[in-house]
Motif scaffolding. Sequence first.
Motif, PDB file in Angstrom:
ATOM      1  N   VAL A   1       0.857  -1.183   0.000  1.00 31.69           N
ATOM      2  CA  VAL A   1       0.000   0.000   0.000  1.00 31.69           C
ATOM      3  C   VAL A   1       0.894   1.234   0.000  1.00 31.69           C
ATOM      4  N   ASN A   2       0.328   2.371  -0.359  1.00 24.06           N
ATOM      5  CA  ASN A   2       1.111   3.603  -0.442  1.00 24.06           C
ATOM      6  C   ASN A   2       1.465   4.087   0.967  1.00 24.06           C
ATOM      7  N   PRO A   3       2.744   4.092   1.341  1.00 20.82           N
ATOM      8  CA  PRO A   3       3.132   4.537   2.680  1.00 20.82           C
ATOM      9  C   PRO A   3       2.692   5.964   3.006  1.00 20.82           C
ATOM     10  N   LEU A   4       2.560   6.806   1.981  1.00 19.03           N
ATOM     11  CA  LEU A   4       2.180   8.194   2.230  1.00 19.03           C
ATOM     12  C   LEU A   4       0.751   8.325   2.719  1.00 19.03           C
ATOM     13  N   HIS A   5      -0.054   7.278   2.585  1.00 22.08           N
ATOM     14  CA  HIS A   5      -1.401   7.290   3.127  1.00 22.08           C
ATOM     15  C   HIS A   5      -1.417   6.989   4.630  1.00 22.08           C
ATOM     16  N   TYR A   6      -0.248   6.603   5.169  1.00 25.26           N
ATOM     17  CA  TYR A   6      -0.161   6.210   6.579  1.00 25.26           C
ATOM     18  C   TYR A   6       0.830   7.070   7.370  1.00 25.26           C
ATOM     19  N   LEU A   7       1.924   7.466   6.734  1.00 24.18           N
ATOM     20  CA  LEU A   7       2.933   8.272   7.418  1.00 24.18           C
ATOM     21  C   LEU A   7       2.396   9.678   7.673  1.00 24.18           C
ATOM     22  N   PRO A   8       2.830  10.323   8.764  1.00 19.75           N
ATOM     23  CA  PRO A   8       2.374  11.710   9.016  1.00 19.75           C
ATOM     24  C   PRO A   8       2.925  12.650   7.968  1.00 19.75           C
ATOM     25  N   LYS A   9       2.182  13.729   7.732  1.00 22.97           N
ATOM     26  CA  LYS A   9       2.644  14.720   6.771  1.00 22.97           C
ATOM     27  C   LYS A   9       3.876  15.424   7.308  1.00 22.97           C
ATOM     28  N   ARG A  10       4.814  15.692   6.421  1.00 22.59           N
ATOM     29  CA  ARG A  10       6.027  16.412   6.825  1.00 22.59           C
ATOM     30  C   ARG A  10       5.788  17.911   6.762  1.00 22.59           C
TER      31      ARG A  10
END
Length: 220
Positions: A211-220
């Motif tokens: 899955v796309n990690p950017l859908h889970y990691l916090p925004k920078r």
Amino acid sequence: MGGYYTVQPGDTLYSIAFRYGLNFRNMARANGIDRNYRIYPGQRLRLSEVSASSTARNVSRPRSSVTAAAPASASAKPQKPPAERAADQRQRAVANTSISWRWPASGRILRNFQSRGQINKGIDIDGSRGDPVFAAASGRVVYAGSGLLGYGNLIIINHNEQFLSAYAHNNRLLVKENQRVKTGQKIAEIGNSGATRTMLHFEIRKDGKPVNPLHYLPKR
């Protein structure tokens, strides 16, 4: 997915399932492996899945000769625009996990997740040789080695019933299999093993699928 795989020295059920994009729990069920998930070199594994829910349905629901009619297409809800659908998917992804994710490295993104065309099953993060790699969430190390072609020195962490994370191309691994780690713990050092440049390749797998990690990691 079909066929069979013969277990090699250094393999774990998790690494085999990871290699073929399978859910390790469902793969274990398909091969009659108990919850210890122990395998041994030379063992022949079926590359398929049997889910607990499908097993329950097969046991509890007798077959019926009557098939329920599908709802008429006219009553279906109108489709949302692609941008709104993507936003909804991101919101559901966050809502469906209680994991508090953090970034595994501080560098800029070199390449994003891509499920079509030139596929990338995670994100590639820039870094210098020896820079720290951090556990993106707490869990247990279920693979630490270099047996998966294209990943170099790889760590896989199991977080819960659904999620794994993977950290590839490391220069040095600082944790061992079965070791429990905490969010933000240093687990490796960035390198270029199995890659053409120095970077961290990071993946999140949900039920065995990238899955796309950017859908889970916090925004920078």
